[in-house]
Design a protein around this motif. Structure first.
Motif, PDB file in Angstrom:
ATOM      1  N   PHE A 143      30.894 -44.717  -9.237  1.00 36.35           N
ATOM      2  CA  PHE A 143      30.978 -43.297  -8.943  1.00 36.35           C
ATOM      3  C   PHE A 143      32.378 -42.717  -9.147  1.00 36.35           C
ATOM      4  N   SER A 144      33.408 -43.488  -8.863  1.00 40.44           N
ATOM      5  CA  SER A 144      34.760 -42.948  -9.014  1.00 40.44           C
ATOM      6  C   SER A 144      35.104 -42.676 -10.471  1.00 40.44           C
ATOM      7  N   ALA A 167      25.826 -37.462   1.483  1.00 42.50           N
ATOM      8  CA  ALA A 167      26.867 -36.700   0.796  1.00 42.50           C
ATOM      9  C   ALA A 167      28.165 -36.708   1.590  1.00 42.50           C
ATOM     10  N   ILE A 168      28.074 -36.554   2.897  1.00 38.33           N
ATOM     11  CA  ILE A 168      29.270 -36.587   3.743  1.00 38.33           C
ATOM     12  C   ILE A 168      29.976 -37.930   3.623  1.00 38.33           C
ATOM     13  N   ALA A 169      29.196 -39.031   3.682  1.00 35.57           N
ATOM     14  CA  ALA A 169      29.791 -40.365   3.596  1.00 35.57           C
ATOM     15  C   ALA A 169      30.424 -40.616   2.236  1.00 35.57           C
ATOM     16  N   LEU A 170      29.724 -40.215   1.167  1.00 36.68           N
ATOM     17  CA  LEU A 170      30.257 -40.437  -0.174  1.00 36.68           C
ATOM     18  C   LEU A 170      31.472 -39.562  -0.445  1.00 36.68           C
ATOM     19  N   SER A 171      31.448 -38.322   0.040  1.00 39.05           N
ATOM     20  CA  SER A 171      32.580 -37.440  -0.167  1.00 39.05           C
ATOM     21  C   SER A 171      33.814 -37.969   0.549  1.00 39.05           C
ATOM     22  N   ALA A 172      33.631 -38.501   1.764  1.00 39.75           N
ATOM     23  CA  ALA A 172      34.758 -39.085   2.480  1.00 39.75           C
ATOM     24  C   ALA A 172      35.307 -40.292   1.729  1.00 39.75           C
ATOM     25  N   ARG A 173      34.423 -41.076   1.162  1.00 43.30           N
ATOM     26  CA  ARG A 173      34.848 -42.271   0.433  1.00 43.30           C
ATOM     27  C   ARG A 173      35.517 -41.926  -0.893  1.00 43.30           C
ATOM     28  N   LEU A 174      34.979 -40.939  -1.607  1.00 48.80           N
ATOM     29  CA  LEU A 174      35.468 -40.627  -2.945  1.00 48.80           C
ATOM     30  C   LEU A 174      36.559 -39.560  -2.963  1.00 48.80           C
ATOM     31  N   ASN A 178      40.157 -34.374   0.725  1.00 54.69           N
ATOM     32  CA  ASN A 178      39.623 -33.195   0.025  1.00 54.69           C
ATOM     33  C   ASN A 178      38.115 -33.067   0.194  1.00 54.69           C
ATOM     34  N   ARG A 179      37.566 -33.682   1.245  1.00 56.17           N
ATOM     35  CA  ARG A 179      36.118 -33.779   1.372  1.00 56.17           C
ATOM     36  C   ARG A 179      35.417 -32.427   1.329  1.00 56.17           C
ATOM     37  N   GLY A 180      35.998 -31.400   1.885  1.00 53.46           N
ATOM     38  CA  GLY A 180      35.332 -30.102   1.922  1.00 53.46           C
ATOM     39  C   GLY A 180      35.428 -29.317   0.622  1.00 53.46           C
ATOM     40  N   ALA A 181      36.292 -29.758  -0.288  1.00 50.67           N
ATOM     41  CA  ALA A 181      36.509 -29.003  -1.531  1.00 50.67           C
ATOM     42  C   ALA A 181      35.526 -29.455  -2.595  1.00 50.67           C
ATOM     43  N   PRO A 187      34.679 -37.312  -8.333  1.00 50.27           N
ATOM     44  CA  PRO A 187      33.591 -36.637  -9.048  1.00 50.27           C
ATOM     45  C   PRO A 187      32.981 -35.508  -8.220  1.00 50.27           C
ATOM     46  N   LEU A 188      32.498 -34.509  -8.903  1.00 50.59           N
ATOM     47  CA  LEU A 188      31.724 -33.472  -8.246  1.00 50.59           C
ATOM     48  C   LEU A 188      30.443 -34.103  -7.715  1.00 50.59           C
TER      49      LEU A 188
END
Length: 275
Positions: A143-144, A167-174, A178-181, A187-188
């Motif tokens: 994913f990265s 989505a929350i878990a993946l956004s925090a990981r990736l 910037n999780r909220g952006a 990746p988007l």
């Protein structure tokens, strides 16, 4: 242009169907990669361009045997096959046990998938079917390297809740801090809803509002028609005008919208390209 990874949290929302449909109508040449560590489905449900069965040993399995010596992007074509409809594919592993051959190689695969778009010889975007990602599936290591991660979900409340939490878990990981952006981070992360055509716009707006409110770092990027007949046609189990099906029509709109919104950002200059 890009590596587009598709995945789901739980159940069977239709990741493979979505991946095949999007790859079939993608605006540029696409290579469909069955990157599900649990095993692929295409060898069982699709035929090769020559009319016979696909070779289960040519694809992710053959890559596993050679990747430890390195993997240049153009080498992916050495392991690809062509479906009867003309789509180029990397056939998936036959079972979860065979995934042991790719241990430690997933980041290498991710780099090769991502860089194939920049090949001066045979550029293509890779659409990767990563299957279910509950737990610590090694496909997460792709994913990265992706430009876009699409989470496939149906519209039942429990499915929507799971995709929000995933989505929350993946956004925090990736994305880290910037999780909220959601529109800036790479990746988007997008959500692709499998919905009844008549309700799709309303449901998409509701789910998008929920994702924004939860600061999930993701947003709804499209709706794929829940079209069992179209899915049967896509798998070759039913006759009919596939291009007229709700499934393909909705996939065509999604791919066109994604290309229009993000194609310029994902594009890489390529010279001497040939199909």
């Amino acid at each position: 242009m890009a590596l587009i990874a598709l995945a789901a949290d739980k159940g069977s929302p239709g990741v493979t169907t979505a991946a095949v449909a999007l790859a079939a109508v993608w605006p540029r040449r696409a290579l469909l990669a069955e990157a599900d560590p649990a095993g692929g489905d295409l060898v069982y449900r699709s035929s090769a361009a020559h009319g016979g069965p696909l070779n289960p040993n040519t694809g992710m399995l053959s890559i596993a045997a050679t990747a430890r010596r390195g993997l240049a992007p153009d080498q992916l074509w050495d392991h690809s096959q062509t479906l009867s409809g003309g789509l180029d594919v990397l056939v998936g592993l036959g079972s979860a046990e065979q995934a042991a051959g790719l241990v430690g190689q997933w980041p290498l695969l991710g780099r090769a998938f991502s860089a194939l778009a920049e090949s001066p010889h045979a550029p293509a975007d890779v659409i990767a079917d990563c299957g279910r990602i509950s737990g610590e599936t090694p496909a997460v290591e792709l994913f990265s390297h992706a430009s876009l991660l699409l989470l496939i979900a149906r519209t039942e409340p429990e499915s929507i809740a799971r995709v929000r939490d995933r989505a929350i878990a993946l956004s925090a990981r990736l994305h880290g801090q910037n999780r909220g952006a959601a529109q800036l981070a790479t990746p988007l992360i997008g959500v692709l809803l499998v919905a009844e055509p008549g309700d799709s716009a309303k449901v998409a707006n509701q789910v998008n509002s929920m994702l924004i409110g939860a600061q999930a770092g993701a947003r709804v990027l499209g709706t794929l028609a829940h079209d069992p007949a179209g899915a049967e046609q896509l798998a070759g189990r039913r006759r009919g005008r596939l291009d007229k099906s709700l499934l393909i029509r909705s996939a065509r709109k999604i791919s066109a919208d994604l290309y229009q919104q993000y194609g310029a950002a994902w594009a890489a200059p390529v010279t001497g390209a040939s199909r």
